[in-house]
Design a protein around this motif. Structure first.
Motif, PDB file in Angstrom:
ATOM      1  N   ASP A  17       0.650  -1.239  -0.603  1.00 57.99           N
ATOM      2  CA  ASP A  17       0.522   0.068   0.088  1.00 57.99           C
ATOM      3  C   ASP A  17       0.761   1.589   0.316  1.00 57.99           C
ATOM      4  OD1 ASP A  17      -1.975   2.258   1.394  1.00 57.99           O
ATOM      5  OD2 ASP A  17      -2.997   1.238   1.803  1.00 57.99           O
ATOM      6  N   ALA A  18       1.137   1.967  -1.246  1.00 54.22           N
ATOM      7  CA  ALA A  18       1.662   2.890  -1.430  1.00 54.22           C
ATOM      8  C   ALA A  18       0.783   4.310  -1.124  1.00 54.22           C
ATOM      9  CB  ALA A  18       2.406   3.088  -2.539  1.00 54.22           C
ATOM     10  N   THR A  19      -0.156   4.027  -0.473  1.00 52.29           N
ATOM     11  CA  THR A  19      -1.569   5.668  -0.159  1.00 52.29           C
ATOM     12  C   THR A  19      -0.765   5.784   0.920  1.00 52.29           C
ATOM     13  OG1 THR A  19      -2.791   4.722   1.273  1.00 52.29           O
ATOM     14  CG2 THR A  19      -3.557   3.774  -0.926  1.00 52.29           C
ATOM     15  N   GLN A  20      -1.626   7.648   0.905  1.00 51.98           N
ATOM     16  CA  GLN A  20      -0.915   8.249   2.077  1.00 51.98           C
ATOM     17  C   GLN A  20      -1.162   8.239   3.579  1.00 51.98           C
ATOM     18  OE1 GLN A  20      -0.948  11.891  -0.629  1.00 51.98           O
ATOM     19  NE2 GLN A  20       1.433  11.835  -0.095  1.00 51.98           N
ATOM     20  N   ARG A  21      -2.228   7.346   3.258  1.00 46.24           N
ATOM     21  CA  ARG A  21      -2.670   6.987   5.203  1.00 46.24           C
ATOM     22  C   ARG A  21      -1.929   6.925   5.517  1.00 46.24           C
ATOM     23  NH1 ARG A  21      -7.242   2.987   3.356  1.00 46.24           N
ATOM     24  NH2 ARG A  21      -5.763   2.216   1.458  1.00 46.24           N
ATOM     25  N   LYS A  22      -2.149   6.889   7.042  1.00 48.60           N
ATOM     26  CA  LYS A  22      -1.451   6.585   8.423  1.00 48.60           C
ATOM     27  C   LYS A  22      -1.086   4.858   8.055  1.00 48.60           C
ATOM     28  CE  LYS A  22      -0.994   7.017  13.131  1.00 48.60           C
ATOM     29  NZ  LYS A  22      -1.518   5.386  13.221  1.00 48.60           N
ATOM     30  N   GLY A  76       3.411   4.213  12.361  1.00 47.68           N
ATOM     31  CA  GLY A  76       4.079   5.296  12.234  1.00 47.68           C
ATOM     32  C   GLY A  76       4.218   4.877  11.393  1.00 47.68           C
ATOM     33  N   VAL A  77       4.725   3.743  10.902  1.00 44.80           N
ATOM     34  CA  VAL A  77       5.941   3.423  10.197  1.00 44.80           C
ATOM     35  C   VAL A  77       5.463   4.793   8.275  1.00 44.80           C
ATOM     36  CG1 VAL A  77       5.173   1.223   9.015  1.00 44.80           C
ATOM     37  CG2 VAL A  77       7.995   1.938   8.671  1.00 44.80           C
ATOM     38  N   THR A  78       6.612   4.289   7.907  1.00 51.26           N
ATOM     39  CA  THR A  78       6.158   5.390   6.670  1.00 51.26           C
ATOM     40  C   THR A  78       6.764   4.694   5.590  1.00 51.26           C
ATOM     41  OG1 THR A  78       8.780   5.817   6.695  1.00 51.26           O
ATOM     42  CG2 THR A  78       7.060   7.626   7.581  1.00 51.26           C
ATOM     43  N   LEU A  79       6.508   4.605   4.508  1.00 50.28           N
ATOM     44  CA  LEU A  79       6.553   4.323   3.407  1.00 50.28           C
ATOM     45  C   LEU A  79       7.838   4.208   2.240  1.00 50.28           C
ATOM     46  CD1 LEU A  79       4.943   3.061  -0.087  1.00 50.28           C
ATOM     47  CD2 LEU A  79       5.022   5.387  -0.488  1.00 50.28           C
ATOM     48  N   LYS A  80       8.544   5.289   2.695  1.00 46.28           N
ATOM     49  CA  LYS A  80       9.716   5.434   2.121  1.00 46.28           C
ATOM     50  C   LYS A  80      11.095   4.816   3.670  1.00 46.28           C
ATOM     51  CE  LYS A  80      13.927   8.332   1.632  1.00 46.28           C
ATOM     52  NZ  LYS A  80      14.262   7.708   0.422  1.00 46.28           N
ATOM     53  N   MET A  94       6.327   6.997  -5.945  1.00 53.29           N
ATOM     54  CA  MET A  94       8.097   6.768  -6.989  1.00 53.29           C
ATOM     55  C   MET A  94       9.237   6.987  -5.675  1.00 53.29           C
ATOM     56  SD  MET A  94       7.200   4.862  -9.119  1.00 53.29           S
ATOM     57  CE  MET A  94       8.861   4.952 -10.494  1.00 53.29           C
ATOM     58  N   LYS A  95       8.431   8.938  -5.657  1.00 51.01           N
ATOM     59  CA  LYS A  95       9.617   9.332  -4.867  1.00 51.01           C
ATOM     60  C   LYS A  95      10.041   8.764  -4.032  1.00 51.01           C
ATOM     61  CE  LYS A  95      10.803  14.452  -2.999  1.00 51.01           C
ATOM     62  NZ  LYS A  95      10.005  15.655  -2.625  1.00 51.01           N
ATOM     63  N   ALA A  96       9.286   8.417  -2.749  1.00 51.41           N
ATOM     64  CA  ALA A  96       9.643   7.509  -1.668  1.00 51.41           C
ATOM     65  C   ALA A  96      10.533   5.844  -2.154  1.00 51.41           C
ATOM     66  CB  ALA A  96       8.214   6.592  -1.039  1.00 51.41           C
ATOM     67  N   GLY A  97      10.596   5.993  -3.191  1.00 50.01           N
ATOM     68  CA  GLY A  97      11.682   4.543  -4.074  1.00 50.01           C
ATOM     69  C   GLY A  97      10.868   3.547  -4.536  1.00 50.01           C
ATOM     70  N   CYS A  98       9.804   3.393  -4.908  1.00 52.22           N
ATOM     71  CA  CYS A  98       9.285   2.354  -5.628  1.00 52.22           C
ATOM     72  C   CYS A  98       9.147   1.932  -6.873  1.00 52.22           C
ATOM     73  CB  CYS A  98       7.810   2.323  -5.817  1.00 52.22           C
ATOM     74  SG  CYS A  98       6.520   2.180  -3.676  1.00 52.22           S
ATOM     75  N   ASP A  99       9.355   1.627  -7.579  1.00 50.27           N
ATOM     76  CA  ASP A  99      10.152   0.566  -8.935  1.00 50.27           C
ATOM     77  C   ASP A  99       8.821   1.221  -9.987  1.00 50.27           C
ATOM     78  OD1 ASP A  99      13.092  -0.474  -8.366  1.00 50.27           O
ATOM     79  OD2 ASP A  99      11.577  -1.071  -7.730  1.00 50.27           O
ATOM     80  N   PHE A 100       7.830   0.977  -9.171  1.00 56.86           N
ATOM     81  CA  PHE A 100       6.562   1.191 -10.422  1.00 56.86           C
ATOM     82  C   PHE A 100       5.655   1.538  -9.715  1.00 56.86           C
ATOM     83  CE2 PHE A 100       8.420  -2.986 -10.420  1.00 56.86           C
ATOM     84  CZ  PHE A 100       7.388  -3.691 -10.359  1.00 56.86           C
ATOM     85  N   ILE A 101       4.493   1.797 -10.227  1.00 54.14           N
ATOM     86  CA  ILE A 101       3.104   1.652  -9.292  1.00 54.14           C
ATOM     87  C   ILE A 101       1.713   0.492  -9.978  1.00 54.14           C
ATOM     88  CG2 ILE A 101       3.950   4.138  -8.211  1.00 54.14           C
ATOM     89  CD1 ILE A 101       2.062   5.793 -10.877  1.00 54.14           C
ATOM     90  N   TYR A 123      14.157  -0.141   3.531  1.00 51.14           N
ATOM     91  CA  TYR A 123      14.044  -1.444   4.663  1.00 51.14           C
ATOM     92  C   TYR A 123      14.631  -2.947   3.105  1.00 51.14           C
ATOM     93  CZ  TYR A 123      13.221  -5.543   8.136  1.00 51.14           C
ATOM     94  OH  TYR A 123      12.887  -6.480   9.168  1.00 51.14           O
ATOM     95  N   ILE A 124      13.833  -2.239   2.321  1.00 48.33           N
ATOM     96  CA  ILE A 124      13.175  -3.411   1.335  1.00 48.33           C
ATOM     97  C   ILE A 124      14.933  -4.190   0.897  1.00 48.33           C
ATOM     98  CG2 ILE A 124      11.981  -4.080  -1.482  1.00 48.33           C
ATOM     99  CD1 ILE A 124       9.606  -3.743   0.627  1.00 48.33           C
TER     100      ILE A 124
END
Length: 236
Positions: free
Chosen positions: A102-107, A111-115, A143-150, A120-121
Motif C-alpha cells: 500500500d503506497a497511499t498516503q494514509r497513516k 506510524g512507519v512511513t512508506l520511505k 515513486m519519490k519514496a523509492g517504488c520501482d513502479f506503481i 528496509y526492502i
C-alpha cells in the motif's frame, strides 16, 4: 530481480492475481498453486499472490515471476496490503520477485512511513517494489519514496479517490506519461484489459474475473435472473 528485465517480461501482458480468502471454496495454498498453473498455461506473464504459504506453493508450481503481498489488519490503521516490516520479512523469506505494498498516503500501522519500508526492502534484498496507489498525488509520492513502479489497485478503495465501479482509466492515463503504471482494479472483461493499454498501462492485473469462480458464477446467475420473462420474439 533486474528491473528492466522484469518490466520487459510483463510489457503489454497479463498478470493474474491468484488469491482466495478463508471461507472461499478455493482457499488454500494447493488450490492457489493450481490456479497459478492454469494462469500460466493460459498465457499469464506473472502472478500476484497473498501470503507466505500461497507464494511458496506458487513458486514451486510455475516458472513465472511472483508479485507478493501480505494482507493483514491492524487496529491503528486502514492500511492492510503489506503494511509493516513484519509482512515484508515474510515476503523476503519466500524469495518473491516483487513486493507490492500500500503506497497511499494514509497513516500506516505504528506510524512507519512508506520511505522507511522501501529503504528496509532495499537494504535486505534485490526485490522490486510496486506501490499500490489511489490518486495521482500518491503515484508521484510513491515513486519519490523509492517504488520501482506503481499500480492503480486502490483507486476507489480510499475515501478520497475517484469513486466508481468502473476501471479508472483516467488515473492510468494521468500517470502513464511520467511513470511505469500497472493497471489493476475492477477489470472485468478482456476488452477492459485491452483498453487499459490505450491509456498507457504497461501491464494489467486481473484477479476476481479470472480466479474467483464463485463470483463469476454469481454474475451469470444474477444476469439470468434479471432477464427471465423478457423473451424476445424474432421478426419474420
Amino acid at each position: 530481480m533486474i528491473k528492466e528485465e522484469f518490466l520487459d517480461h510483463i510489457k503489454h501482458k497479463l498478470i493474474v492475481s491468484c488469491q482466495a480468502y478463508p471461507g472461499d471454496p478455493l482457499f488454500g495454498a494447493d488450490m492457489m498453486a493450481r490456479m497459478s498453473a492454469a494462469a500460466q498455461e493460459g498465457g499469464a506473464a506473472a502472478i500476484r499472490a497473498n501470503g507466505r504459504d500461497d507464494i511458496t506453493a506458487i513458486k514451486k508450481a510455475v516458472a513465472l515471476p511472483v508479485i507478493g503481498i501480505v494482507k493483514r489488519d491492524y487496529d491503528d490503521s486502514s492500511v492492510y496490503i503489506t503494511p509493516t516490516v513484519n509482512e515484508v520479512d515474510e515476503l523476503l523469506d519466500t524469495g518473491v520477485d516483487v513486493i507490492a505494498l500500500d503506497a497511499t498516503q494514509r497513516k500506516r500501522p505504528g506510524g512507519v512511513t512508506l520511505k522507511e519500508l522501501t529503504e528496509y526492502i532495499r537494504n535486505r534484498s534485490d526485490c522490486l517494489i510496486m506501490g499500490d496507489i489511489s490518486t495521482v498525488a500518491e503515484g508521484k509520492a510513491a515513486m519519490k519514496a523509492g517504488c520501482d513502479f506503481i499500480s492503480t489497485t486502490l483507486s476507489g478503495y480510499t475515501h478520497y479517490s475517484r469513486q466508481s465501479a468502473e476501471v479508472d482509466f483516467t488515473l492510468i492515463n494521468e500517470l502513464a506519461d511520467e511513470f511505469t503504471v500497472i493497471a489493476e482494479g475492477k477489470i472485468q472483461t478482456p476488452e477492459q484489459a485491452a483498453e487499459a493499454f490505450n491509456y498507457g498501462a504497461h501491464a494489467v492485473v486481473v484477479g476476481t474475473a479470472i480466479t474467483r469462480p464463485e463470483v463469476i458464477t454469481s454474475r451469470f446467475a444474477a444476469k439470468i435472473k434479471e432477464s427471465r420473462g423478457t423473451k424476445k420474439v424474432q421478426g419474420r
